[in-house]
Design a protein around this motif. Structure first.
Motif: not given
Length: 130
Positions: A42-43, A67-74, A77-79, A95-96
């Motif tokens: 997903a990332i 797209a940045l919002d989607d990455i942060e959401k995933e 979940n992973l973190g 994240r950084s």
């Protein structure tokens, strides 16, 4: 003889309990691995979307932010699911990178450097691959 049978039954019960715990832990590890792989996929998709959005920023500047919002959401979940040091570092790096890209976009940069994002996403893919 009764004592011998009782010890044997106890030993069998303990062995069965250990096997059950081991099997349960194995399934948990497998579930974690599958979650990791799914999230890494997903990332990767979100990073691809980010790359396309950045290259088409003049057409629709909101795509990069989505797209940045989607990455942060995933990442959230992973973190929350990991206790792996390499994966935790890759999540932190991603994240950084996402934060830096978002800051650049907010400042009006239409071609932000997304290399740290793609590099960290690749690292997550490596760590999550069984």
């Amino acid at each position: 003889m009764a004592t011998h049978h009782r010890r044997r039954r106890t030993a069998l019960a303990i062995t069965a309990a250990l096997l059950t715990v081991t099997a349960a832990a194995g399934c948990g590890a497998l579930d974690k691995t599958l979650d990791c792989v799914r999230t890494a996929d997903a990332i990767a998709t979100s990073v691809n979307n980010l790359q396309q959005a950045v290259s088409n920023a003049s057409n629709d500047p909101t795509q990069a932010s989505e797209a940045l919002d989607d990455i942060e959401k995933e990442l959230g979940n992973l973190g929350d699911k990991t206790d792996d040091a390499d994966l935790s570092k890759a999540v932190d790096d991603l994240r950084s990178g996402v934060g830096n890209v978002r800051d650049s976009i907010d400042k009006g940069d239409t071609t932000p450097d997304i290399a740290p994002v793609t590099d960290a996403a690749k690292e997550i893919g490596k760590v999550c691959t069984p």
